[in-house]
Design an enzyme around this catalytic site. Structure first.
Site, short mmCIF file in Angstrom:
data_model
loop_
_atom_site.label_atom_id
_atom_site.label_comp_id
_atom_site.label_asym_id
_atom_site.label_seq_id
_atom_site.Cartn_x
_atom_site.Cartn_y
_atom_site.Cartn_z
N SER A 52 41.97 29.53 34.86
CA SER A 52 41.71 28.20 35.41
C SER A 52 41.01 28.28 36.76
CB SER A 52 43.00 27.40 35.53
OG SER A 52 43.96 28.10 36.31
N HIS A 92 43.77 26.92 42.51
CA HIS A 92 42.67 26.09 42.01
C HIS A 92 41.74 25.66 43.13
CE1 HIS A 92 45.28 24.89 38.30
NE2 HIS A 92 44.77 26.10 38.19
#
Length: 264
Positions: free
Chosen positions: A133, A186
């Site tokens: 991710s 992230h």
């Protein structure tokens, strides 16, 4: 008459068969590592995840292996579904060697180092991160900057939302919906993606002449199926002449502040 199901299956198979080499390899490695991490095989999370207090000179591999390792098979599947179209666009635009050099180089190590500095040095925490991710948000950040240059705002009712903020909003939505995800990880990937989209990737990208030399010396276009050429002006994406709708600029120069969207 073909049904909707058969039509969808044909499109999916066609898409999978057209995936370029590096993207295929990443997907296969992610699934291979996920299978090896099943109980009774190998504790791959302990070996390759990014844990601040376990990173040392003798375990420096963690700063490049952590995107390939996932908590479980479901985690891997979700990340692969999100990553594949983004990675495919990147590789088709810039070449297989460029993708390999960047994603097992600065586009992975720089977010990892930023995470280590903030997590361990500033927050004094030791949370491990793993999963592709971080690549998803990095590529979304690059795409958002390019989109912002051609379409600065999304208009929702009477509100004008800058298009570059959409992956940032997504990061907070994911953090809210998936509490076990790493918002900081992230954001580190997204931040590097923003910087790369602004053109600063030119300082960390490998020199084009070196990639061309390797490609020609090893004759990679001839021996590797689905290989995407670095020199697309001469050889096209897969070793053929480029289409007429691609005008000017080599992949390396387009990495430097181009406003062209990733992918075809």
């Amino acid at each position: 008459m073909p049904t909707v199901r058969s039509f969808s299956t044909v499109k999916a198979r066609s898409y999978i068969f057209r995936l370029p080499l590096f993207t295929r390899a990443i997907v296969l490695v992610i699934f291979l590592f996920s299978l090896l991490s099943l109980p009774g095989f190998w504790d791959i999370q302990a070996w390759g995840s990014l844990v601040p207090d376990k990173v040392s000179l003798f375990s420096a591999h963690r700063v490049t292996t952590f995107p390939l390792i996932h908590v479980n098979l479901l985690h891997a599947i979700l990340n692969v579904v999100a990553l594949t179209p983004l990675m495919e666009r990147f590789e088709n635009e810039y070449g297989t060697l460029t993708s390999l050099a960047l994603f097992f180089g600065p586009l992975t190590t720089v977010p990892a180092v930023i995470y280590l500095v903030i997590e361990s040095g500033i927050l004094r925490l030791n949370n491990a991160i793993m999963g592709a991710s971080i690549w998803v948000f990095l590529l979304l950040g690059m795409e958002a900057i390019r989109t912002y240059r051609s379409n600065p705002h999304l208009i929702i009712a009477t509100h004008h939302i800058p298009t570059w903020t959409t992956p940032l909003l997504l990061a907070f939505v994911v953090a809210a919906l998936v509490p076990s995800s790493s918002l900081l990880g992230h954001l580190c990937g997204l931040g590097v993606g923003y910087i790369a989209g602004l053109g600063y990737v030119k300082y960390i990208a490998p020199p084009e002449w070196a990639l061309r030399w390797i490609e020609s010396k090893l004759n990679l276009l001839a021996i590797l199926p689905h290989y995407v050429s670095v020199d697309q002006k001469t050889y096209g994406r897969f070793g053929v002449l480029p289409s007429t709708n691609r005008m000017g600029g080599s992949p390396a120069t387009e990495l430097v502040g181009s406003t062209q969207r990733l992918g075809p």
